[in-house]
Design a protein around this motif. Structure first.
Motif, PDB file in Angstrom:
ATOM      1  N   PHE A 101       0.957  -1.041  -0.111  1.00  0.00           N
ATOM      2  CA  PHE A 101      -0.033  -0.021  -0.094  1.00  0.00           C
ATOM      3  C   PHE A 101       0.789   1.227   0.168  1.00  0.00           C
ATOM      4  CE2 PHE A 101      -2.775   3.324   1.919  1.00  0.00           C
ATOM      5  CZ  PHE A 101      -3.938   2.983   1.104  1.00  0.00           C
ATOM      6  N   GLU A 102       0.556   2.148  -1.063  1.00  0.00           N
ATOM      7  CA  GLU A 102       1.505   3.224  -1.187  1.00  0.00           C
ATOM      8  C   GLU A 102       0.765   4.536  -1.311  1.00  0.00           C
ATOM      9  OE1 GLU A 102       4.912   2.553  -4.036  1.00  0.00           O
ATOM     10  OE2 GLU A 102       5.551   1.100  -2.847  1.00  0.00           O
ATOM     11  N   GLY A 103       0.941   5.391  -0.922  1.00  0.00           N
ATOM     12  CA  GLY A 103      -0.041   6.559  -1.049  1.00  0.00           C
ATOM     13  C   GLY A 103      -1.262   6.442  -0.770  1.00  0.00           C
ATOM     14  N   ALA A 104      -2.391   6.477  -1.830  1.00  0.00           N
ATOM     15  CA  ALA A 104      -3.589   5.951  -1.430  1.00  0.00           C
ATOM     16  C   ALA A 104      -4.141   4.813  -2.171  1.00  0.00           C
ATOM     17  CB  ALA A 104      -4.562   7.058  -1.926  1.00  0.00           C
ATOM     18  N   ALA A 105      -3.305   4.041  -2.504  1.00  0.00           N
ATOM     19  CA  ALA A 105      -3.562   2.661  -3.467  1.00  0.00           C
ATOM     20  C   ALA A 105      -2.750   1.709  -3.256  1.00  0.00           C
ATOM     21  CB  ALA A 105      -3.401   2.941  -5.266  1.00  0.00           C
ATOM     22  N   TRP A 106      -3.164   0.380  -3.419  1.00  0.00           N
ATOM     23  CA  TRP A 106      -2.653  -0.735  -3.439  1.00  0.00           C
ATOM     24  C   TRP A 106      -1.894  -1.060  -4.866  1.00  0.00           C
ATOM     25  CZ3 TRP A 106      -1.661  -3.771   0.683  1.00  0.00           C
ATOM     26  CH2 TRP A 106      -2.573  -3.930   1.994  1.00  0.00           C
ATOM     27  N   ARG A 107      -0.752  -1.710  -4.681  1.00  0.00           N
ATOM     28  CA  ARG A 107      -0.063  -1.958  -5.705  1.00  0.00           C
ATOM     29  C   ARG A 107       0.243  -3.428  -5.956  1.00  0.00           C
ATOM     30  NH1 ARG A 107       3.338   3.129  -7.378  1.00  0.00           N
ATOM     31  NH2 ARG A 107       2.133   4.641  -6.473  1.00  0.00           N
ATOM     32  N   GLY A 108       0.489  -3.820  -7.073  1.00  0.00           N
ATOM     33  CA  GLY A 108       0.764  -4.993  -7.313  1.00  0.00           C
ATOM     34  C   GLY A 108       0.635  -5.784  -8.826  1.00  0.00           C
ATOM     35  N   THR A 109       0.116  -6.835  -8.996  1.00  0.00           N
ATOM     36  CA  THR A 109      -0.063  -7.287 -10.421  1.00  0.00           C
ATOM     37  C   THR A 109      -1.344  -7.759 -10.792  1.00  0.00           C
ATOM     38  OG1 THR A 109       0.860  -9.507  -9.950  1.00  0.00           O
ATOM     39  CG2 THR A 109       2.472  -8.157 -10.840  1.00  0.00           C
ATOM     40  N   VAL A 110      -1.799  -7.489 -12.182  1.00  0.00           N
ATOM     41  CA  VAL A 110      -3.159  -8.206 -12.560  1.00  0.00           C
ATOM     42  C   VAL A 110      -2.832  -9.229 -13.670  1.00  0.00           C
ATOM     43  CG1 VAL A 110      -3.610  -6.249 -13.889  1.00  0.00           C
ATOM     44  CG2 VAL A 110      -5.471  -7.500 -13.222  1.00  0.00           C
ATOM     45  N   TYR A 111      -3.601 -10.232 -13.535  1.00  0.00           N
ATOM     46  CA  TYR A 111      -3.452 -11.146 -14.895  1.00  0.00           C
ATOM     47  C   TYR A 111      -4.595 -11.137 -15.759  1.00  0.00           C
ATOM     48  CZ  TYR A 111      -3.402 -15.829 -17.202  1.00  0.00           C
ATOM     49  OH  TYR A 111      -3.392 -16.516 -18.095  1.00  0.00           O
ATOM     50  N   ASP A 112      -4.363 -10.970 -17.106  1.00  0.00           N
ATOM     51  CA  ASP A 112      -5.542 -10.895 -17.878  1.00  0.00           C
ATOM     52  C   ASP A 112      -5.503 -12.474 -18.572  1.00  0.00           C
ATOM     53  OD1 ASP A 112      -7.360 -10.526 -19.972  1.00  0.00           O
ATOM     54  OD2 ASP A 112      -6.022  -8.986 -21.084  1.00  0.00           O
ATOM     55  N   PRO A 113      -6.522 -13.141 -18.309  1.00  0.00           N
ATOM     56  CA  PRO A 113      -6.742 -14.506 -18.987  1.00  0.00           C
ATOM     57  C   PRO A 113      -7.148 -14.453 -20.344  1.00  0.00           C
ATOM     58  CG  PRO A 113      -8.516 -14.013 -17.303  1.00  0.00           C
ATOM     59  CD  PRO A 113      -7.460 -12.911 -17.360  1.00  0.00           C
ATOM     60  N   ARG A 114      -7.461 -13.279 -20.843  1.00  0.00           N
ATOM     61  CA  ARG A 114      -8.093 -13.193 -22.172  1.00  0.00           C
ATOM     62  C   ARG A 114      -6.632 -12.991 -23.252  1.00  0.00           C
ATOM     63  NH1 ARG A 114     -12.013  -9.029 -20.426  1.00  0.00           N
ATOM     64  NH2 ARG A 114     -14.137 -10.350 -20.378  1.00  0.00           N
ATOM     65  N   SER A 115      -5.521 -12.535 -22.581  1.00  0.00           N
ATOM     66  CA  SER A 115      -4.276 -12.139 -23.180  1.00  0.00           C
ATOM     67  C   SER A 115      -3.107 -13.282 -22.841  1.00  0.00           C
ATOM     68  CB  SER A 115      -3.716 -10.940 -23.302  1.00  0.00           C
ATOM     69  OG  SER A 115      -3.338 -10.586 -21.856  1.00  0.00           O
ATOM     70  N   GLY A 116      -3.367 -13.799 -21.510  1.00  0.00           N
ATOM     71  CA  GLY A 116      -2.320 -14.408 -21.083  1.00  0.00           C
ATOM     72  C   GLY A 116      -1.109 -13.660 -20.257  1.00  0.00           C
ATOM     73  N   GLN A 117      -1.522 -12.285 -20.312  1.00  0.00           N
ATOM     74  CA  GLN A 117      -0.401 -11.356 -19.971  1.00  0.00           C
ATOM     75  C   GLN A 117      -0.598 -10.978 -18.601  1.00  0.00           C
ATOM     76  OE1 GLN A 117       2.428 -10.692 -21.824  1.00  0.00           O
ATOM     77  NE2 GLN A 117       1.546 -12.592 -22.897  1.00  0.00           N
ATOM     78  N   SER A 118       0.578 -10.505 -17.831  1.00  0.00           N
ATOM     79  CA  SER A 118       0.396  -9.890 -16.438  1.00  0.00           C
ATOM     80  C   SER A 118       0.727  -8.143 -16.469  1.00  0.00           C
ATOM     81  CB  SER A 118       1.297 -10.591 -15.519  1.00  0.00           C
ATOM     82  OG  SER A 118       0.598 -11.823 -15.374  1.00  0.00           O
ATOM     83  N   TYR A 119       0.120  -7.537 -15.818  1.00  0.00           N
ATOM     84  CA  TYR A 119       0.521  -6.132 -15.791  1.00  0.00           C
ATOM     85  C   TYR A 119       0.519  -5.574 -14.446  1.00  0.00           C
ATOM     86  CZ  TYR A 119      -1.396  -6.901 -20.543  1.00  0.00           C
ATOM     87  OH  TYR A 119      -1.811  -7.482 -21.748  1.00  0.00           O
ATOM     88  N   LYS A 120       1.379  -4.232 -14.315  1.00  0.00           N
ATOM     89  CA  LYS A 120       0.938  -3.656 -13.069  1.00  0.00           C
ATOM     90  C   LYS A 120      -0.291  -3.004 -12.797  1.00  0.00           C
ATOM     91  CE  LYS A 120       5.599  -1.263 -13.129  1.00  0.00           C
ATOM     92  NZ  LYS A 120       6.115   0.080 -13.167  1.00  0.00           N
ATOM     93  N   VAL A 121      -0.684  -3.211 -11.549  1.00  0.00           N
ATOM     94  CA  VAL A 121      -1.962  -2.696 -11.159  1.00  0.00           C
ATOM     95  C   VAL A 121      -1.900  -1.985  -9.934  1.00  0.00           C
ATOM     96  CG1 VAL A 121      -2.711  -4.598  -9.642  1.00  0.00           C
ATOM     97  CG2 VAL A 121      -4.301  -3.462 -11.175  1.00  0.00           C
ATOM     98  N   TYR A 122      -2.941  -0.779 -10.039  1.00  0.00           N
ATOM     99  CA  TYR A 122      -3.133   0.023  -8.810  1.00  0.00           C
ATOM    100  C   TYR A 122      -4.573   0.025  -8.349  1.00  0.00           C
ATOM    101  CZ  TYR A 122       1.119   1.636 -10.575  1.00  0.00           C
ATOM    102  OH  TYR A 122       2.485   1.872 -10.776  1.00  0.00           O
TER     103      TYR A 122
END
Length: 149
Positions: A101-122
């Motif tokens: 948790f940084e600032g006002a948001a949680w940070r981590g990763t999101v997985y998109d099963p439509r593409s099979g890719q992972s991205y940064k997420v807030y």
């Protein structure tokens, strides 16, 4: 100069102590609310419900219900880069892993099963009954508002 009774002095001291205690608790409550993203959330496209629950030091968001499937679309994680994971059902799949948790948001990763890719997420609490989920690839981000189902 008039002397104060001991009872009145104690009462004034107690009131002052309560005011300080209340003032010091308010920021903690605001932080707790900002950090609390628990519960089910309806995605922006209204195609699934993702539920956040504590996991490790942060939160995990799992697809708890698929509301609309793409006609003829897969029901398993067929685009996963790991062949051993391609038979996992979409429903129940961990989509988001938030670890700090940084600032006002949680940070981590999101997985998109439509593409099979992972991205940064807030992920952050937005208006009452909403969370903002912002996925980023390099410097390009897309935000969505998820609501209470």
């Amino acid at each position: 100069m008039m002397q104060q009774s001991p009872a009145r002095a104690i009462a004034r001291g107690a009131i002052a102590a309560m005011a300080v205690a209340i003032a010091s608790v308010q920021p903690a409550r605001a932080t707790d609310i900002a950090r609390d993203i628990a519960g089910p959330w309806l995605t922006a496209k209204h195609d699934s419900i993702v539920s956040f629950a504590p996991c490790g030091p942060g939160w995990c968001g799992n697809i708890t219900k698929v509301l609309r499937r793409t006609p003829g679309g897969p029901t398993t994680d067929v685009r996963n880069p790991d062949p051993a994971l391609r038979n996992r059902p979409i429903e129940g799949l961990q989509l988001i892993k938030l670890d700090r948790f940084e600032g006002a948001a949680w940070r981590g990763t999101v997985y998109d099963p439509r593409s099979g890719q992972s991205y940064k997420v807030y992920v952050r609490r937005a208006a009452p009954g909403q969370v903002e989920v912002k996925g980023c690839l390099f410097f390009v981000c897309e935000a969505q508002q998820w609501t209470v189902p």
